[in-house]
Design a protein around this motif. Structure first.
Motif, short mmCIF file in Angstrom:
data_model
loop_
_atom_site.label_atom_id
_atom_site.label_comp_id
_atom_site.label_asym_id
_atom_site.label_seq_id
_atom_site.Cartn_x
_atom_site.Cartn_y
_atom_site.Cartn_z
N ASP A 1 14.30 8.04 -3.09
CA ASP A 1 13.57 8.20 -1.82
C ASP A 1 12.80 6.93 -1.47
N LYS B 1 14.03 5.75 1.89
CA LYS B 1 13.12 6.20 2.94
C LYS B 1 11.94 5.26 3.18
N VAL B 2 11.70 4.37 2.23
CA VAL B 2 10.58 3.44 2.42
C VAL B 2 11.07 1.99 2.54
N GLN C 1 2.36 1.70 -3.33
CA GLN C 1 1.35 2.22 -4.27
C GLN C 1 1.20 3.74 -4.09
N MET C 2 1.21 4.16 -2.82
CA MET C 2 1.14 5.60 -2.53
C MET C 2 2.33 6.32 -3.18
N CYS C 3 3.52 5.72 -3.06
CA CYS C 3 4.73 6.32 -3.63
C CYS C 3 4.60 6.45 -5.14
N LYS C 4 4.00 5.43 -5.76
CA LYS C 4 3.83 5.44 -7.22
C LYS C 4 2.89 6.57 -7.62
N TYR D 1 2.14 9.34 -6.01
CA TYR D 1 2.72 10.66 -5.78
C TYR D 1 4.07 10.85 -6.49
N LYS D 2 4.41 9.91 -7.35
CA LYS D 2 5.63 9.96 -8.15
C LYS D 2 6.85 10.31 -7.29
N ILE D 3 6.95 9.64 -6.17
CA ILE D 3 8.11 9.84 -5.28
C ILE D 3 9.34 9.26 -5.96
N LEU E 1 17.79 6.37 8.84
CA LEU E 1 17.14 5.91 7.61
C LEU E 1 15.87 6.71 7.37
N ARG F 1 16.44 6.08 12.86
CA ARG F 1 16.25 7.53 12.76
C ARG F 1 16.96 8.05 11.50
N ASP G 1 0.83 -1.21 0.00
CA ASP G 1 0.00 0.00 0.00
C ASP G 1 0.86 1.26 0.00
N LEU G 2 1.94 1.18 0.79
CA LEU G 2 2.84 2.33 0.87
C LEU G 2 3.56 2.54 -0.47
N PRO H 1 14.35 1.17 5.34
CA PRO H 1 13.92 1.17 6.75
C PRO H 1 13.00 0.00 7.08
#
Lengths: 212, 253
Positions: free
Chosen positions: B166, B170-171, B155-158, B160-162, B253, B251, B152-153, B174
Protein backbone atom coordinates in the motif's frame (compact mmCIF):
# COMPACT_ATOMS: atom_id res chain seq x y z
CA UNK A 1 1.65 0.86 32.14
CA UNK A 2 4.51 2.52 30.32
CA UNK A 3 7.62 3.04 32.42
CA UNK A 4 10.44 5.31 31.35
CA UNK A 5 13.69 4.80 33.26
CA UNK A 6 16.64 7.16 32.89
CA UNK A 7 15.64 7.99 29.37
CA UNK A 8 18.07 10.31 27.64
CA UNK A 9 18.05 11.79 24.20
CA UNK A 10 20.81 13.76 22.57
CA UNK A 11 21.62 14.92 19.06
CA UNK A 12 25.41 15.00 18.72
CA UNK A 13 26.52 17.06 21.74
CA UNK A 14 23.13 18.62 22.34
CA UNK A 15 21.29 16.88 25.19
CA UNK A 16 17.54 17.29 24.73
CA UNK A 17 16.66 15.66 28.06
CA UNK A 18 18.18 13.18 30.48
CA UNK A 19 17.26 11.07 33.50
CA UNK A 20 13.64 11.07 32.47
CA UNK A 21 11.68 8.82 34.81
CA UNK A 22 7.93 8.77 34.27
CA UNK A 23 5.14 6.22 34.49
CA UNK A 24 2.15 6.53 32.19
CA UNK A 25 -0.89 4.77 33.65
CA UNK A 26 -2.97 2.61 31.33
CA UNK A 27 -6.22 4.09 30.04
CA UNK A 28 -5.32 7.52 31.35
CA UNK A 29 -4.73 10.75 29.51
CA UNK A 30 -1.44 12.50 30.17
CA UNK A 31 -0.48 15.91 28.88
CA UNK A 32 3.13 16.83 28.23
CA UNK A 33 3.92 20.53 28.53
CA UNK A 34 7.02 22.64 28.31
CA UNK A 35 8.76 25.34 26.36
CA UNK A 36 9.30 24.97 22.63
CA UNK A 37 12.35 22.82 21.98
CA UNK A 38 12.29 21.10 25.38
CA UNK A 39 11.80 17.70 23.73
CA UNK A 40 8.04 17.11 23.95
CA UNK A 41 7.72 15.92 20.35
CA UNK A 42 10.97 13.98 20.69
CA UNK A 43 9.47 12.12 23.63
CA UNK A 44 6.40 11.22 21.53
CA UNK A 45 8.69 10.04 18.74
CA UNK A 46 10.58 7.85 21.21
CA UNK A 47 7.32 6.32 22.45
CA UNK A 48 6.24 5.76 18.83
CA UNK A 49 9.51 3.98 18.11
CA UNK A 50 10.57 6.57 15.56
CA UNK A 51 13.81 7.61 17.15
CA UNK A 52 16.53 5.95 19.23
CA UNK A 53 17.35 6.87 22.83
CA UNK A 54 19.39 5.85 25.85
CA UNK A 55 17.75 4.27 28.90
CA UNK A 56 14.89 1.80 29.13
CA UNK A 57 11.19 1.85 28.39
CA UNK A 58 8.98 -0.91 29.75
CA UNK A 59 5.85 -1.09 27.68
CA UNK A 60 2.88 -3.35 27.18
CA UNK A 61 1.73 -2.10 23.79
CA UNK A 62 2.52 -3.11 20.24
CA UNK A 63 0.57 -0.70 18.11
CA UNK A 64 0.55 3.06 18.42
CA UNK A 65 -1.87 5.60 17.00
CA UNK A 66 -0.62 9.09 16.30
CA UNK A 67 -2.55 12.29 15.74
CA UNK A 68 -0.36 14.83 14.01
CA UNK A 69 -0.96 18.53 14.06
CA UNK A 70 -0.87 18.56 10.25
CA UNK A 71 -3.26 15.59 9.87
CA UNK A 72 -1.10 13.71 7.35
CA UNK A 73 -3.91 12.27 5.30
CA UNK A 74 -2.91 10.55 2.05
CA UNK A 75 -3.90 13.13 -0.59
CA UNK A 76 -4.89 10.74 -3.38
CA UNK A 77 -7.14 8.60 -1.18
CA UNK A 78 -10.68 9.43 -0.13
CA UNK A 79 -11.67 9.81 3.52
CA UNK A 80 -12.96 6.24 3.51
CA UNK A 81 -9.78 4.89 1.91
CA UNK A 82 -7.62 6.88 4.33
CA UNK A 83 -9.39 5.16 7.20
CA UNK A 84 -9.58 1.70 5.61
CA UNK A 85 -5.85 1.69 4.96
CA UNK A 86 -5.15 1.48 8.71
CA UNK A 87 -7.92 -1.00 9.48
CA UNK A 88 -9.65 -2.88 6.72
CA UNK A 89 -11.70 -5.12 9.02
CA UNK A 90 -14.08 -2.58 10.38
CA UNK A 91 -17.48 -1.21 9.47
CA UNK A 92 -16.74 2.47 9.08
CA UNK A 93 -20.29 3.76 8.86
CA UNK A 94 -21.00 4.03 12.62
CA UNK A 95 -17.67 5.79 13.17
CA UNK A 96 -18.23 8.21 10.31
CA UNK A 97 -21.73 8.95 11.62
CA UNK A 98 -20.38 9.43 15.12
CA UNK A 99 -17.78 11.91 13.90
CA UNK A 100 -20.40 13.57 11.66
CA UNK A 101 -18.33 13.08 8.52
CA UNK A 102 -20.38 10.40 6.79
CA UNK A 103 -21.38 12.84 4.03
CA UNK A 104 -17.74 13.38 3.09
CA UNK A 105 -16.63 9.74 3.08
CA UNK A 106 -15.87 9.92 -0.66
CA UNK A 107 -14.13 13.30 -0.52
CA UNK A 108 -10.39 13.72 -1.02
CA UNK A 109 -8.41 15.51 1.72
CA UNK A 110 -8.05 18.69 -0.34
CA UNK A 111 -11.84 18.89 -0.55
CA UNK A 112 -12.16 18.85 3.25
CA UNK A 113 -12.32 21.82 5.55
CA UNK A 114 -9.67 22.02 8.26
CA UNK A 115 -12.15 20.81 10.88
CA UNK A 116 -13.22 17.83 8.77
CA UNK A 117 -9.61 16.85 8.11
CA UNK A 118 -8.87 16.96 11.85
CA UNK A 119 -11.87 14.76 12.49
CA UNK A 120 -10.69 12.21 9.95
CA UNK A 121 -7.23 12.23 11.49
CA UNK A 122 -8.69 11.71 14.97
CA UNK A 123 -10.99 8.97 13.75
CA UNK A 124 -8.07 7.19 12.06
CA UNK A 125 -6.28 7.11 15.41
CA UNK A 126 -9.26 5.48 17.09
CA UNK A 127 -10.18 2.93 14.44
CA UNK A 128 -6.58 1.71 14.35
CA UNK A 129 -6.30 -1.18 16.81
CA UNK A 130 -3.82 0.29 19.28
CA UNK A 131 -3.41 0.65 23.02
CA UNK A 132 -1.44 3.87 22.99
CA UNK A 133 -2.52 7.10 21.36
CA UNK A 134 0.02 9.88 20.93
CA UNK A 135 -1.07 13.37 19.89
CA UNK A 136 1.27 16.19 18.95
CA UNK A 137 -0.48 19.49 19.59
CA UNK A 138 -3.68 18.20 18.03
CA UNK A 139 -5.72 21.32 18.71
CA UNK A 140 -3.18 23.97 17.72
CA UNK A 141 -4.12 26.61 15.14
CA UNK A 142 -7.84 25.89 15.41
CA UNK A 143 -10.48 28.49 16.09
CA UNK A 144 -12.31 28.23 19.42
CA UNK A 145 -15.49 26.64 18.07
CA UNK A 146 -13.62 24.10 15.99
CA UNK A 147 -11.33 23.29 18.89
CA UNK A 148 -14.21 22.70 21.29
CA UNK A 149 -16.00 20.49 18.76
CA UNK A 150 -12.85 18.48 18.19
CA UNK A 151 -12.13 18.12 21.91
CA UNK A 152 -15.69 16.94 22.33
CA UNK A 153 -15.26 14.37 19.59
CA UNK A 154 -12.00 13.22 21.17
CA UNK A 155 -13.67 12.80 24.56
CA UNK A 156 -16.57 10.85 23.08
CA UNK A 157 -14.30 8.57 21.09
CA UNK A 158 -12.10 8.02 24.12
CA UNK A 159 -15.11 7.12 26.29
CA UNK A 160 -15.89 4.36 23.78
CA UNK A 161 -12.31 3.13 23.50
CA UNK A 162 -10.14 4.08 26.45
CA UNK A 163 -6.67 4.03 25.02
CA UNK A 164 -3.67 5.29 26.98
CA UNK A 165 -3.25 8.82 25.67
CA UNK A 166 -0.16 10.99 25.81
CA UNK A 167 -0.47 14.36 24.19
CA UNK A 168 1.60 17.48 23.80
CA UNK A 169 -0.01 20.84 24.38
CA UNK A 170 0.83 24.47 25.10
CA UNK A 171 -2.66 25.32 26.33
CA UNK A 172 -3.35 24.96 30.06
CA UNK A 173 -7.11 25.12 29.33
CA UNK A 174 -6.92 22.20 26.91
CA UNK A 175 -4.81 20.21 29.34
CA UNK A 176 -7.21 20.74 32.23
CA UNK A 177 -10.17 20.02 29.97
CA UNK A 178 -8.85 16.70 28.75
CA UNK A 179 -5.99 15.27 30.79
CA UNK A 180 -5.89 13.14 33.93
CA UNK A 181 -2.22 13.89 34.50
CA UNK A 182 0.20 16.58 33.49
CA UNK A 183 3.94 16.34 33.04
CA UNK A 184 6.17 19.36 32.45
CA UNK A 185 9.63 19.04 30.95
CA UNK A 186 11.96 21.86 31.87
CA UNK A 187 15.73 22.27 31.88
CA UNK A 188 16.10 18.81 30.32
CA UNK A 189 14.29 17.13 33.23
CA UNK A 190 10.83 16.44 34.56
CA UNK A 191 9.90 19.59 36.44
CA UNK A 192 6.36 18.62 37.36
CA UNK A 193 4.27 15.46 37.32
CA UNK A 194 0.85 15.84 38.87
CA UNK A 195 -2.76 14.67 38.73
CA UNK A 196 -5.02 17.25 37.12
CA UNK A 197 -7.86 16.73 39.58
CA UNK A 198 -6.61 18.97 42.36
CA UNK A 199 -7.61 22.46 43.34
CA UNK A 200 -4.40 24.39 42.78
CA UNK A 201 -3.25 22.57 39.62
CA UNK A 202 -3.59 25.60 37.37
CA UNK A 203 -1.35 27.63 39.68
CA UNK A 204 1.15 24.78 39.91
CA UNK A 205 1.38 24.51 36.15
CA UNK A 206 1.63 28.27 35.66
CA UNK A 207 4.33 28.61 38.33
CA UNK A 208 6.32 25.74 36.93
CA UNK A 209 6.15 27.06 33.38
CA UNK A 210 6.93 30.68 34.25
CA UNK A 211 9.50 30.52 37.06
CA UNK A 212 13.14 30.78 36.00
CA UNK B 1 -15.56 37.85 -16.98
CA UNK B 2 -16.77 34.71 -15.27
CA UNK B 3 -14.62 31.64 -14.66
CA UNK B 4 -16.18 29.55 -17.43
CA UNK B 5 -15.70 32.20 -20.11
CA UNK B 6 -12.11 32.72 -18.96
CA UNK B 7 -11.45 28.98 -19.18
CA UNK B 8 -12.93 28.79 -22.71
CA UNK B 9 -10.80 31.79 -23.72
CA UNK B 10 -7.63 30.26 -22.29
CA UNK B 11 -8.15 26.74 -23.57
CA UNK B 12 -9.84 27.25 -26.93
CA UNK B 13 -9.80 30.79 -28.22
CA UNK B 14 -6.17 31.68 -27.45
CA UNK B 15 -4.69 28.55 -29.11
CA UNK B 16 -6.94 29.10 -32.14
CA UNK B 17 -5.73 32.71 -32.37
CA UNK B 18 -2.10 31.56 -32.20
CA UNK B 19 -2.68 28.98 -34.96
CA UNK B 20 -4.41 31.58 -37.15
CA UNK B 21 -1.51 34.03 -36.63
CA UNK B 22 1.03 31.32 -37.54
CA UNK B 23 -0.90 30.52 -40.74
CA UNK B 24 -1.18 34.18 -41.63
CA UNK B 25 2.56 34.70 -41.23
CA UNK B 26 3.20 31.52 -43.22
CA UNK B 27 0.82 32.72 -45.94
CA UNK B 28 2.45 36.16 -46.11
CA UNK B 29 5.95 34.67 -46.46
CA UNK B 30 4.71 32.15 -49.04
CA UNK B 31 3.21 35.00 -51.06
CA UNK B 32 6.43 37.04 -50.77
CA UNK B 33 8.67 34.17 -51.92
CA UNK B 34 6.04 33.19 -54.47
CA UNK B 35 7.75 29.86 -55.09
CA UNK B 36 6.35 26.42 -54.34
CA UNK B 37 9.92 25.08 -54.21
CA UNK B 38 11.01 27.45 -51.45
CA UNK B 39 7.89 27.86 -49.33
CA UNK B 40 4.55 26.33 -50.38
CA UNK B 41 1.39 28.01 -49.10
CA UNK B 42 -0.56 26.46 -46.21
CA UNK B 43 -3.23 25.41 -48.73
CA UNK B 44 -0.73 23.53 -50.90
CA UNK B 45 0.66 21.92 -47.77
CA UNK B 46 -2.77 20.81 -46.56
CA UNK B 47 -3.55 19.45 -50.00
CA UNK B 48 -0.35 17.43 -49.72
CA UNK B 49 -1.40 16.19 -46.27
CA UNK B 50 -4.62 15.00 -47.91
CA UNK B 51 -2.56 13.17 -50.53
CA UNK B 52 -0.39 11.61 -47.83
CA UNK B 53 -3.40 10.42 -45.89
CA UNK B 54 -4.72 8.58 -48.92
CA UNK B 55 -1.42 6.78 -49.43
CA UNK B 56 -0.69 3.39 -47.85
CA UNK B 57 3.06 4.09 -47.78
CA UNK B 58 2.49 7.08 -45.50
CA UNK B 59 0.41 5.11 -43.02
CA UNK B 60 2.99 2.33 -42.85
CA UNK B 61 5.70 4.96 -42.20
CA UNK B 62 3.50 6.73 -39.67
CA UNK B 63 2.78 3.52 -37.72
CA UNK B 64 6.44 2.45 -37.81
CA UNK B 65 7.63 5.78 -36.44
CA UNK B 66 4.91 5.87 -33.81
CA UNK B 67 5.62 2.30 -32.67
CA UNK B 68 9.36 2.95 -32.54
CA UNK B 69 8.72 6.12 -30.52
CA UNK B 70 6.52 4.30 -28.04
CA UNK B 71 9.01 1.44 -27.75
CA UNK B 72 11.91 3.85 -27.21
CA UNK B 73 9.95 5.85 -24.68
CA UNK B 74 8.84 2.77 -22.78
CA UNK B 75 12.43 1.45 -22.66
CA UNK B 76 13.66 4.83 -21.50
CA UNK B 77 10.97 5.09 -18.85
CA UNK B 78 11.54 1.58 -17.46
CA UNK B 79 15.35 1.94 -17.41
CA UNK B 80 15.16 5.44 -15.89
CA UNK B 81 12.68 4.23 -13.27
CA UNK B 82 14.83 1.26 -12.27
CA UNK B 83 18.04 3.30 -12.16
CA UNK B 84 16.35 6.08 -10.16
CA UNK B 85 15.02 3.52 -7.69
CA UNK B 86 18.46 1.93 -7.29
CA UNK B 87 20.12 5.35 -6.92
CA UNK B 88 17.50 6.33 -4.35
CA UNK B 89 18.07 3.15 -2.35
CA UNK B 90 21.87 3.01 -2.62
CA UNK B 91 23.95 6.18 -2.35
CA UNK B 92 26.89 4.45 -4.07
CA UNK B 93 24.80 3.78 -7.18
CA UNK B 94 23.68 7.44 -7.22
CA UNK B 95 27.35 8.51 -7.14
CA UNK B 96 28.32 6.02 -9.87
CA UNK B 97 25.40 7.00 -12.12
CA UNK B 98 25.83 10.75 -11.71
CA UNK B 99 28.81 11.17 -14.14
CA UNK B 100 27.21 8.81 -16.69
CA UNK B 101 24.00 10.82 -16.67
CA UNK B 102 25.98 14.07 -17.01
CA UNK B 103 27.99 12.66 -19.95
CA UNK B 104 24.85 11.44 -21.74
CA UNK B 105 23.21 14.81 -21.12
CA UNK B 106 26.24 16.73 -22.42
CA UNK B 107 26.89 14.60 -25.53
CA UNK B 108 25.55 16.34 -28.66
CA UNK B 109 22.48 14.52 -29.95
CA UNK B 110 23.81 14.56 -33.50
CA UNK B 111 26.96 12.73 -32.35
CA UNK B 112 24.85 10.08 -30.61
CA UNK B 113 22.78 9.62 -33.79
CA UNK B 114 25.84 9.30 -36.03
CA UNK B 115 27.58 6.87 -33.65
CA UNK B 116 24.56 4.62 -33.40
CA UNK B 117 24.05 4.68 -37.17
CA UNK B 118 27.65 3.48 -37.57
CA UNK B 119 27.45 0.92 -34.79
CA UNK B 120 24.01 -0.51 -35.56
CA UNK B 121 21.60 -0.25 -38.47
CA UNK B 122 19.05 2.24 -39.77
CA UNK B 123 16.13 0.52 -38.01
CA UNK B 124 17.65 0.12 -34.57
CA UNK B 125 19.71 3.34 -34.35
CA UNK B 126 16.71 5.74 -34.02
CA UNK B 127 15.27 3.63 -31.17
CA UNK B 128 18.60 3.59 -29.30
CA UNK B 129 19.13 7.31 -29.85
CA UNK B 130 15.68 8.26 -28.56
CA UNK B 131 16.01 5.92 -25.59
CA UNK B 132 19.42 7.25 -24.61
CA UNK B 133 18.79 10.96 -25.08
CA UNK B 134 15.53 10.99 -23.11
CA UNK B 135 16.93 8.74 -20.35
CA UNK B 136 18.68 11.51 -18.32
CA UNK B 137 15.54 13.66 -18.35
CA UNK B 138 13.33 10.89 -17.04
CA UNK B 139 15.97 9.61 -14.60
CA UNK B 140 16.44 13.07 -13.08
CA UNK B 141 12.70 13.68 -12.82
CA UNK B 142 11.97 10.30 -11.19
CA UNK B 143 15.01 10.43 -8.90
CA UNK B 144 14.22 13.93 -7.63
CA UNK B 145 10.57 13.02 -7.09
CA UNK B 146 11.68 9.98 -5.06
CA UNK B 147 13.99 12.22 -3.03
CA UNK B 148 11.13 14.64 -2.45
CA UNK B 149 8.66 12.00 -1.27
CA UNK B 150 6.65 13.36 1.65
CA UNK B 151 8.67 12.14 4.65
CA UNK B 152 5.89 13.05 7.07
CA UNK B 153 3.44 10.87 5.17
CA UNK B 154 5.93 7.99 5.14
CA UNK B 155 6.42 8.42 8.89
CA UNK B 156 2.64 8.21 9.35
CA UNK B 157 2.63 4.99 7.29
CA UNK B 158 5.37 3.55 9.50
CA UNK B 159 3.50 4.37 12.71
CA UNK B 160 0.24 2.87 11.45
CA UNK B 161 2.12 -0.15 10.09
CA UNK B 162 0.61 0.30 6.64
CA UNK B 163 1.50 -2.60 4.33
CA UNK B 164 4.54 -2.06 2.07
CA UNK B 165 2.37 -2.82 -0.97
CA UNK B 166 0.00 0.00 0.00
CA UNK B 167 2.87 2.39 0.76
CA UNK B 168 4.33 1.77 -2.71
CA UNK B 169 1.09 1.85 -4.71
CA UNK B 170 -1.00 4.31 -2.70
CA UNK B 171 1.60 6.71 -1.37
CA UNK B 172 4.88 6.60 -3.32
CA UNK B 173 3.85 5.92 -6.94
CA UNK B 174 1.04 8.56 -6.97
CA UNK B 175 3.46 11.15 -5.57
CA UNK B 176 6.14 10.23 -8.10
CA UNK B 177 3.61 10.30 -10.94
CA UNK B 178 2.21 13.66 -9.82
CA UNK B 179 5.61 15.29 -9.96
CA UNK B 180 6.88 13.55 -13.12
CA UNK B 181 3.95 13.38 -15.49
CA UNK B 182 4.74 16.77 -17.05
CA UNK B 183 8.27 15.56 -17.79
CA UNK B 184 6.80 12.30 -19.09
CA UNK B 185 4.49 14.07 -21.51
CA UNK B 186 7.15 16.45 -22.82
CA UNK B 187 9.68 13.58 -23.03
CA UNK B 188 7.30 11.60 -25.21
CA UNK B 189 7.07 14.50 -27.67
CA UNK B 190 10.85 14.95 -27.53
CA UNK B 191 11.22 11.23 -28.19
CA UNK B 192 9.24 11.59 -31.41
CA UNK B 193 11.33 14.55 -32.56
CA UNK B 194 14.55 12.64 -31.89
CA UNK B 195 13.15 9.57 -33.61
CA UNK B 196 12.33 11.51 -36.78
CA UNK B 197 15.71 13.27 -36.73
CA UNK B 198 17.53 9.96 -36.37
CA UNK B 199 15.38 8.38 -39.11
CA UNK B 200 16.27 11.24 -41.47
CA UNK B 201 19.99 10.87 -40.84
CA UNK B 202 19.89 7.07 -40.93
CA UNK B 203 17.56 7.18 -43.94
CA UNK B 204 15.38 4.56 -42.27
CA UNK B 205 13.02 3.03 -44.80
CA UNK B 206 9.25 3.02 -44.18
CA UNK B 207 9.42 5.81 -41.59
CA UNK B 208 8.35 9.46 -41.35
CA UNK B 209 12.01 10.46 -41.26
CA UNK B 210 12.71 8.32 -44.31
CA UNK B 211 9.84 10.00 -46.18
CA UNK B 212 11.20 13.43 -45.16
CA UNK B 213 14.64 12.50 -46.44
CA UNK B 214 13.07 11.38 -49.75
CA UNK B 215 11.08 14.61 -50.01
CA UNK B 216 14.26 16.62 -49.37
CA UNK B 217 16.25 14.76 -52.01
CA UNK B 218 13.53 15.26 -54.65
CA UNK B 219 12.92 18.86 -53.51
CA UNK B 220 9.26 18.12 -52.72
CA UNK B 221 8.83 21.08 -50.40
CA UNK B 222 5.08 20.72 -49.94
CA UNK B 223 5.53 17.05 -48.96
CA UNK B 224 8.36 17.97 -46.59
CA UNK B 225 6.22 20.63 -44.95
CA UNK B 226 3.21 18.31 -44.87
CA UNK B 227 5.30 15.65 -43.08
CA UNK B 228 6.58 18.32 -40.67
CA UNK B 229 3.03 19.40 -39.87
CA UNK B 230 2.04 15.76 -39.31
CA UNK B 231 5.01 15.27 -36.96
CA UNK B 232 4.20 18.44 -35.02
CA UNK B 233 0.56 17.43 -34.66
CA UNK B 234 1.56 13.90 -33.61
CA UNK B 235 4.00 15.27 -30.99
CA UNK B 236 1.31 17.58 -29.61
CA UNK B 237 -1.21 14.73 -29.65
CA UNK B 238 1.15 12.47 -27.69
CA UNK B 239 1.74 15.21 -25.12
CA UNK B 240 -1.98 15.88 -24.89
CA UNK B 241 -2.71 12.16 -24.58
CA UNK B 242 -0.44 11.82 -21.50
CA UNK B 243 -2.01 14.92 -19.95
CA UNK B 244 -5.44 13.50 -20.67
CA UNK B 245 -4.45 10.24 -18.99
CA UNK B 246 -3.14 12.08 -15.93
CA UNK B 247 -6.48 12.40 -14.18
CA UNK B 248 -7.66 8.76 -14.58
CA UNK B 249 -4.17 7.51 -13.71
CA UNK B 250 -4.13 9.57 -10.52
CA UNK B 251 -7.60 8.32 -9.64
CA UNK B 252 -6.57 4.75 -10.39
CA UNK B 253 -3.39 5.08 -8.34
Amino acid sequence: MIELKNVKKQYDDNVVFENLNINFENKQITAIMGESGCGKTTLLNILAGLTDFDGTIKKDYDNVSFVFNDNRLIPNLTVEQNLKIVNNNIDLTPFLKFAEIENVRNYYPKQLSSGMAHRVSLLRAFIYPSDLLLMDEPFRNLDVVLKLKLINLFKNLWEKDKKTVIFVSHSIEDVLNIADNVVIIKNKKIALSEKCKQKNIKKLITNCLTKE
Amino acid sequence: MNKKTKKILENVLYPICVIVIIFLIWLIFAEITNSEFILPTPFQTFQEIGNLFSSGTFWIAFCNTLLRTLLAFLSSFVIAGLLALLAFKFKAIEKILSPFISIIRATPTIAVILLFIIWTNANIAPILVSTLVVLPLLYTAIFSSLKNLDKDLLQMCKIYKIKNKDIIFKVCIPQVWASTYLTVSSSLALNLKLMVAAEVLANTTKSLGGLMQGAKIYFEMSELLALTVVTVVLALALEYFVNLLNRPIRRWL
